[in-house]
Write a protein that holds these residues in place. Structure first.
Motif, mmCIF file in Angstrom:
data_model
loop_
_atom_site.group_PDB
_atom_site.id
_atom_site.type_symbol
_atom_site.label_atom_id
_atom_site.label_comp_id
_atom_site.label_asym_id
_atom_site.label_seq_id
_atom_site.Cartn_x
_atom_site.Cartn_y
_atom_site.Cartn_z
ATOM 1 N N SER A 1 0.829 -1.207 0.000
ATOM 2 C CA SER A 1 0.000 0.000 0.000
ATOM 3 C C SER A 1 0.865 1.259 0.000
ATOM 4 C CB SER A 1 -0.932 0.018 1.216
ATOM 5 O OG SER A 1 -1.869 -1.039 1.164
ATOM 6 N N LYS A 2 1.919 1.252 0.819
ATOM 7 C CA LYS A 2 2.807 2.416 0.894
ATOM 8 C C LYS A 2 3.496 2.660 -0.448
ATOM 9 C CE LYS A 2 3.710 2.035 5.864
ATOM 10 N NZ LYS A 2 4.723 1.750 6.917
ATOM 11 N N SER A 3 3.920 1.580 -1.106
ATOM 12 C CA SER A 3 4.554 1.726 -2.411
ATOM 13 C C SER A 3 3.567 2.250 -3.445
ATOM 14 C CB SER A 3 5.122 0.378 -2.881
ATOM 15 O OG SER A 3 6.232 0.003 -2.105
ATOM 16 N N LEU A 4 2.329 1.789 -3.365
ATOM 17 C CA LEU A 4 1.300 2.232 -4.310
ATOM 18 C C LEU A 4 0.980 3.712 -4.132
ATOM 19 C CD1 LEU A 4 -1.094 -0.853 -4.175
ATOM 20 C CD2 LEU A 4 0.119 -0.023 -6.204
ATOM 21 N N ILE A 5 0.964 4.156 -2.890
ATOM 22 C CA ILE A 5 0.703 5.581 -2.631
ATOM 23 C C ILE A 5 1.828 6.434 -3.214
ATOM 24 C CG2 ILE A 5 0.547 7.324 -0.810
ATOM 25 C CD1 ILE A 5 -0.876 5.181 0.911
ATOM 26 N N LYS A 6 3.068 6.004 -3.016
ATOM 27 C CA LYS A 6 4.217 6.713 -3.576
ATOM 28 C C LYS A 6 4.150 6.705 -5.100
ATOM 29 C CE LYS A 6 9.275 6.752 -3.385
ATOM 30 N NZ LYS A 6 10.483 6.036 -2.876
ATOM 31 N N TYR A 7 3.737 5.586 -5.646
ATOM 32 C CA TYR A 7 3.576 5.419 -7.095
ATOM 33 C C TYR A 7 2.530 6.396 -7.629
ATOM 34 C CZ TYR A 7 2.168 2.771 -11.343
ATOM 35 O OH TYR A 7 1.854 2.371 -12.625
ATOM 36 N N ARG A 8 1.415 6.516 -6.928
ATOM 37 C CA ARG A 8 0.346 7.436 -7.335
ATOM 38 C C ARG A 8 0.808 8.895 -7.267
ATOM 39 N NH1 ARG A 8 -4.827 6.632 -7.888
ATOM 40 N NH2 ARG A 8 -5.404 8.522 -6.756
ATOM 41 N N VAL A 9 1.573 9.214 -6.244
ATOM 42 C CA VAL A 9 2.072 10.584 -6.099
ATOM 43 C C VAL A 9 2.956 10.956 -7.295
ATOM 44 C CG1 VAL A 9 3.597 12.082 -4.763
ATOM 45 C CG2 VAL A 9 1.922 10.649 -3.588
ATOM 46 N N SER A 10 3.803 10.019 -7.727
ATOM 47 C CA SER A 10 4.671 10.281 -8.870
ATOM 48 C C SER A 10 3.862 10.482 -10.144
ATOM 49 C CB SER A 10 5.658 9.124 -9.057
ATOM 50 O OG SER A 10 6.557 9.053 -7.971
ATOM 51 N N ILE A 11 2.793 9.692 -10.296
ATOM 52 C CA ILE A 11 1.920 9.857 -11.467
ATOM 53 C C ILE A 11 1.245 11.228 -11.429
ATOM 54 C CG2 ILE A 11 -0.096 8.968 -12.703
ATOM 55 C CD1 ILE A 11 0.562 6.200 -11.509
ATOM 56 N N LEU A 12 0.767 11.610 -10.261
ATOM 57 C CA LEU A 12 0.100 12.902 -10.119
ATOM 58 C C LEU A 12 1.056 14.056 -10.382
ATOM 59 C CD1 LEU A 12 -2.078 12.175 -6.944
ATOM 60 C CD2 LEU A 12 -2.949 12.715 -9.227
ATOM 61 N N ASN A 13 2.331 13.863 -10.045
ATOM 62 C CA ASN A 13 3.322 14.917 -10.268
ATOM 63 C C ASN A 13 3.519 15.210 -11.750
ATOM 64 O OD1 ASN A 13 3.814 15.389 -7.581
ATOM 65 N ND2 ASN A 13 5.558 14.002 -7.447
ATOM 66 N N ILE A 14 3.226 14.229 -12.598
ATOM 67 C CA ILE A 14 3.335 14.439 -14.046
ATOM 68 C C ILE A 14 2.342 15.515 -14.474
ATOM 69 C CG2 ILE A 14 3.107 13.379 -16.317
ATOM 70 C CD1 ILE A 14 3.834 10.722 -15.057
ATOM 71 N N LEU A 15 1.184 15.506 -13.820
ATOM 72 C CA LEU A 15 0.145 16.482 -14.165
ATOM 73 C C LEU A 15 0.517 17.886 -13.714
ATOM 74 C CD1 LEU A 15 -2.982 14.358 -13.178
ATOM 75 C CD2 LEU A 15 -2.045 14.724 -15.467
#
Length: 253
Positions: free
Chosen positions: A239-253
């Protein structure tokens, strides 16, 4: 649980990058693994965490950011959110079962309390959760079938192996299908003890002990509790890795 992949092309340009080679290696490892025990399930959760950590690093590379379209980004966000939901469902269900097991162990140690009532409560919880697990697995299979004809890039492959793992996880928590058959023909237990032990997992063993009203073995309850704890830890790390993963995706925006 074996999963077939029909990969027609890899349109994602970063497959040439060393980090992408590492991702491919992790995908191969996850595709080839089978979940026959709690240890292998936990190992696959750990491998899945490593995979998403590597994908997150790929996303952070500026060259990769340029390769992601708005549609791809939205798909990645939607997919990661669904995986997080699966993690939360599994964690909540495991916590519920562990709580019941701890109460039963407490009664057995203190030799006080209504053991029969707690066992019935646990079995009722298990029955309800099994229906929930079956529904989750059915929905995962339906979603997988809809996407099976699509060309999969590296993120599509990651999603496919993730879905396969969660199918294995929820089936594992449901217990072996042999459990229902064995509870109905308990008179054959001694004759087929070895066969059952080969098919059972930690959840099935305790289910059968409760259902058949045989002497409860606190050691089996402790083993199951430890199994649940390991799964919870694996899901929490993922879960922690997925949250970090989502944050990186959101940073693209």
């Amino acid at each position: 649980m074996a999963v077939s992949f029909h990969v027609r092309s890899h349109s994602y340009p970063s497959r040439q990058h060393p980090q992408a080679a590492h991702v491919d290696e992790q995908l191969t490892r996850l595709r080839s693994s089978e979940a026959a025990s709690s240890s292998s399930i936990c190992q696959r959760l750990s491998n899945l965490q490593d995979l998403h950590d590597s994908l997150e690093k790929m996303i952070c590379l500026s060259i990769n950011n340029q390769a992601l379209s708005q549609e791809q980004i939205e798909k990645l966000l939607d997919g990661s959110l669904k995986i997080l939901d699966l993690c939360n469902i599994a964690k909540e269900d495991l916590s519920q079962m562990k709580e019941g097991l701890m109460e039963i162990q407490s009664i057995l140690r203190r030799k006080r309390g209504d053991l029969s009532a707690e066992v019935k409560k646990y079995l009722a919880t298990r029955k309800s959760l099994k229906k929930s697990f079956q529904k989750v697995v059915k929905n995962l299979k339906m979603g997988q079938n809809k996407e099976s004809q699509e060309s999969l890039d590296v993120f599509g492959e990651a999603k496919a192996v993730t879905v396969a793992l969660f199918q294995s996880l929820f089936n594992f928590m449901s217990g072996s299908k042999a459990c229902a058959k064995w509870s109905l023909v308990s008179t054959l237990m001694n004759q087929n003890k070895i066969t059952f032990e080969e098919e059972a997992n930690e959840f099935t063993v305790v289910d059968l002990e409760f259902q058949s009203e045989k002497s409860l073995k606190i050691e089996d309850l402790q083993i199951l509790e430890s199994c649940i704890q390991d799964l919870e830890d694996g899901l929490e790390s993922l879960s922690k890795s997925l949250i970090k993963y989502r944050v990186s995706i959101l940073n693209i925006l």
